[in-house]
Write a protein that holds these residues in place. Structure first.
Motif, short mmCIF file in Angstrom:
data_model
loop_
_atom_site.label_atom_id
_atom_site.label_comp_id
_atom_site.label_asym_id
_atom_site.label_seq_id
_atom_site.Cartn_x
_atom_site.Cartn_y
_atom_site.Cartn_z
N ALA A 193 0.88 -1.19 0.08
CA ALA A 193 0.20 -0.16 -0.04
C ALA A 193 0.97 1.29 0.13
O ALA A 193 2.14 1.19 0.41
CB ALA A 193 -0.92 0.16 1.10
N GLU A 194 0.13 2.07 -0.39
CA GLU A 194 0.99 3.77 -0.37
C GLU A 194 1.11 3.97 1.15
O GLU A 194 0.38 4.01 2.01
CB GLU A 194 -0.23 4.62 -0.89
N LYS A 195 2.51 4.41 1.27
CA LYS A 195 2.71 5.26 2.69
C LYS A 195 2.25 6.38 2.81
O LYS A 195 2.15 7.30 2.04
CB LYS A 195 4.18 4.88 2.84
N LEU A 196 1.29 6.47 3.68
CA LEU A 196 0.85 7.89 4.26
C LEU A 196 1.60 8.58 5.37
O LEU A 196 2.29 7.80 6.39
CB LEU A 196 -0.50 7.59 4.71
N GLU A 197 1.65 9.81 5.40
CA GLU A 197 2.52 10.54 6.41
C GLU A 197 1.29 11.24 7.09
O GLU A 197 0.46 11.92 6.64
CB GLU A 197 3.27 11.46 5.69
N GLY A 198 1.35 11.41 8.49
CA GLY A 198 0.53 12.03 9.48
C GLY A 198 0.54 11.49 10.88
O GLY A 198 1.21 10.52 11.26
N GLU A 199 -0.44 12.21 11.57
CA GLU A 199 -0.64 11.70 12.85
C GLU A 199 -1.76 10.80 12.87
O GLU A 199 -2.73 10.68 12.15
CB GLU A 199 -1.09 13.10 13.70
N GLU A 200 -1.59 9.84 13.66
CA GLU A 200 -2.66 8.60 13.56
C GLU A 200 -3.62 8.65 14.83
O GLU A 200 -3.24 9.25 16.05
CB GLU A 200 -1.92 7.37 13.88
N GLY A 201 -4.94 8.25 14.67
CA GLY A 201 -5.98 8.13 15.76
C GLY A 201 -6.63 7.14 15.57
O GLY A 201 -7.06 6.38 14.49
N PHE A 215 -20.48 6.10 18.79
CA PHE A 215 -18.73 6.22 18.68
C PHE A 215 -18.45 6.70 20.35
O PHE A 215 -19.06 7.09 21.05
CB PHE A 215 -18.56 7.35 17.97
N MET A 216 -17.08 6.14 20.48
CA MET A 216 -16.50 6.56 21.85
C MET A 216 -15.53 7.71 21.38
O MET A 216 -15.38 8.01 20.31
CB MET A 216 -15.64 5.30 22.11
N PRO A 217 -14.77 8.33 22.45
CA PRO A 217 -14.14 9.53 22.28
C PRO A 217 -12.85 8.90 21.43
O PRO A 217 -12.24 7.86 21.40
CB PRO A 217 -13.41 9.82 23.82
N TRP A 218 -12.01 9.81 20.57
CA TRP A 218 -11.02 9.53 19.87
C TRP A 218 -9.80 9.21 20.99
O TRP A 218 -9.96 9.81 22.02
CB TRP A 218 -10.31 10.68 19.18
N VAL A 219 -8.95 8.42 20.46
CA VAL A 219 -7.66 7.97 21.43
C VAL A 219 -6.57 8.02 20.39
O VAL A 219 -6.50 7.66 19.30
CB VAL A 219 -8.09 6.68 22.03
N GLN A 220 -5.28 8.55 21.00
CA GLN A 220 -3.98 8.36 20.29
C GLN A 220 -3.32 7.47 20.75
O GLN A 220 -3.01 7.49 22.22
CB GLN A 220 -3.43 9.54 19.96
N ASP A 221 -2.85 6.34 20.22
CA ASP A 221 -1.94 5.29 20.68
C ASP A 221 -0.66 5.67 20.39
O ASP A 221 -0.39 5.76 19.18
CB ASP A 221 -2.44 3.85 20.06
N ASN A 222 0.12 6.10 21.33
CA ASN A 222 1.41 6.57 21.00
C ASN A 222 2.29 5.43 20.62
O ASN A 222 2.95 4.80 21.83
CB ASN A 222 1.82 7.54 22.18
N LYS A 223 3.04 5.06 19.58
CA LYS A 223 3.52 3.97 19.38
C LYS A 223 4.94 4.18 18.99
O LYS A 223 6.08 3.37 19.23
CB LYS A 223 3.03 3.22 17.94
N ARG A 224 5.48 5.49 18.81
CA ARG A 224 7.05 5.92 18.70
C ARG A 224 7.97 5.89 20.08
O ARG A 224 7.25 6.31 21.18
CB ARG A 224 7.08 7.16 17.92
N ARG A 225 8.97 5.19 20.19
CA ARG A 225 9.67 5.25 21.34
C ARG A 225 10.31 6.58 21.28
O ARG A 225 10.92 7.39 20.50
CB ARG A 225 10.94 4.02 21.07
N TYR A 226 10.88 6.97 22.53
CA TYR A 226 11.58 8.30 22.96
C TYR A 226 10.69 9.22 22.86
O TYR A 226 9.69 9.47 21.94
CB TYR A 226 12.82 8.29 22.27
N SER A 227 11.22 10.41 23.63
CA SER A 227 10.25 11.74 23.51
C SER A 227 10.34 12.29 22.32
O SER A 227 11.40 12.07 21.38
CB SER A 227 10.98 12.69 24.58
N GLY A 228 9.21 13.08 21.87
CA GLY A 228 9.52 13.77 20.60
C GLY A 228 9.29 12.80 19.16
O GLY A 228 9.64 13.21 18.01
N ASP A 229 8.87 11.60 19.60
CA ASP A 229 8.66 10.61 18.46
C ASP A 229 9.97 10.20 17.67
O ASP A 229 9.80 10.12 16.56
CB ASP A 229 7.53 11.02 17.59
N LYS A 230 10.87 10.29 18.32
CA LYS A 230 12.47 10.14 17.80
C LYS A 230 12.47 8.71 17.35
O LYS A 230 13.47 8.50 16.61
CB LYS A 230 13.46 10.82 18.75
N GLY A 231 12.08 8.02 18.13
CA GLY A 231 12.35 6.42 18.19
C GLY A 231 11.50 5.72 17.29
O GLY A 231 10.61 6.05 16.36
#
Ligand code: AMP
Ligand code: GLY
Length: 348
Positions: A193-201, A215-231
């Motif tokens: 698939a096409e790689k998409l860029e952006g924030e996930e929810g 519907f329930m409230p939106w939630v963001q599952d933070n998947k990147r390691r390290y502060s600032g999504d650096k990992g």
């Protein structure tokens, strides 16, 4: 009333706690894969520890305890057909039949359903079961390996998707993944698939027997390691939700678009199957510069997203037992489901 919870992780813990608050005072039972003291403190007897894919054992356990309905936490038993087996015994479930769970258990099924229903928001993709055309598709349609994600078709425990930049850097590498899969299992499907860029929810919804959706409230599952999504991307570092039930990067229009995609998906799925999807539909979306796009579906509560959503359920007005019963009866439109306007976070 006797309720069975299948699964014994953090997600099932919040489900159990929420059910335990019910005015109906149900007797709760848990068939899990490990002991969880939080759950065990609320169940009528110790957690039965077994294999979550052992459908016969789960069914026997449910029969023995005269279970009125079962709540299926994780995806593995859904894929094995636990809901079909319990239904045969007259036990209803919060969780879809095996055929309907394909919306999660087969990535090609989910994407093809969106396309066939004319639902806008799916990235460009192509389904393969051999190497034929793979290189051509990546080069000529996606415009190069840097625009590419590789997804094995079936359940992979959240670790199967390979994304350019994170998991591979060259065309040879991604072709290698594909070749490996083809060699392992002839005829096994995969999606490029096409790689998409952006924030996930993540947007989850209660779905009932008559196609009603709440519907329930939106939630963001933070998947990147390290502060600032650096990992690198991980299975998850934690999750949050906001008091207005959106995410910082989402507008009301984005929310409406995602809801529309999920409503149309349930409508199409129910029509195609002839059986209703009773359970939780979890939509994974990404906000790109061109708006909201679809990433994936799960046929269950997210883990950890369930912690955020269910912790915000207004138990004075919205009883989870009542909600689950309404899902089974097809009367979600007749009851009140309220989430408090507070923010939440879960931290691993
Ligand atoms: P999935 O198992 O489909 O949810 O994919 C796992 C993760 O892979 C997602 O949460 C995204 O971070 C990433 N991913 C999946 N599909 C795409 C895509 N089309 N573009 C960019 N990232 C993706
Ligand atoms: N939090 C992602 C999932 O439950 O699949």
């Amino acid at each position: 009333m006797n309720i069975l919870i299948v699964g014994s992780g953090a997600r099932e813990d919040i489900i159990t706690r929420s059910l335990a608050k019910s005015k109906d005072k149900p007797s709760l039972y848990c068939y899990g894969s490990s002991n969880n003291p939080g759950i065990a403190a609320l169940t009528a007897e110790p957690i039965y520890i077994g294999d979550l894919t052992n459908i016969n054992e789960i069914t026997e356990f449910a029969k023995k305890h005269k279970i009125d309905f079962a709540v299926i936490g994780p995806e593995a038993p859904l894929e094995k057909g636990v809901v079909d087996a319990l239904f045969q015994e007259g036990i209803q479930c919060i969780g879809p039949f095996k055929e309907l769970a394909r919306i999660e258990t087969s990535k090609s099924f989910a994407m093809e359903l969106l396309t066939s229903a004319g639902i806008d928001g799916c990235p460009n993709y192509c389904v393969f079961s051999s190497m034929e055309g793979v290189e051509w598709y990546i080069k000529n349609i996606l415009g190069g390996v840097e625009n590419c994600v590789f997804k094995p078709d079936g359940l992979t425990g959240g670790k199967g998707v390979m994304v350019y930049g994170d998991h591979f850097q060259t065309l040879e590498e991604v072709l290698g993944y594909a070749q490996e899969l083809v060699n392992q299992d002839q005829g096994k499907k995969f999606v490029i698939a096409e790689k998409l860029e952006g924030e996930e929810g993540s947007l989850m919804a209660f779905c009932d027997k008559n196609g009603h959706i709440v519907f329930m409230p939106w939630v963001q599952d933070n998947k990147r390691r390290y502060s600032g999504d650096k990992g690198p991307n991980t299975g998850g570092m934690g999750s949050y939700s906001l008091a207005n039930h959106l995410l910082p990067f989402l507008t009301k229009e984005d929310d409406e678009k995602a809801r529309g995609i999920m409503r149309k998906t349930i409508e199409t799925l129910n029509k195609q199957s002839g059986n209703p999807f009773i359970g939780i539909l979890y939509g994974g979306f990404i906000k790109t510069k061109d708006g909201i796009k679809f990433i994936e579906y799960n046929a269950r509560f997210g883990d950890p997203e369930a912690l955020n959503a269910l912790a915000l359920l207004d138990h004075l007005e919205s009883d989870l037992v009542t909600i689950f019963k309404a899902m089974i009866d097809g009367t979600l439109n007749e009851i009140s489901v309220k989430f408090r306007n507070e923010a939440s976070f879960a931290l691993y």
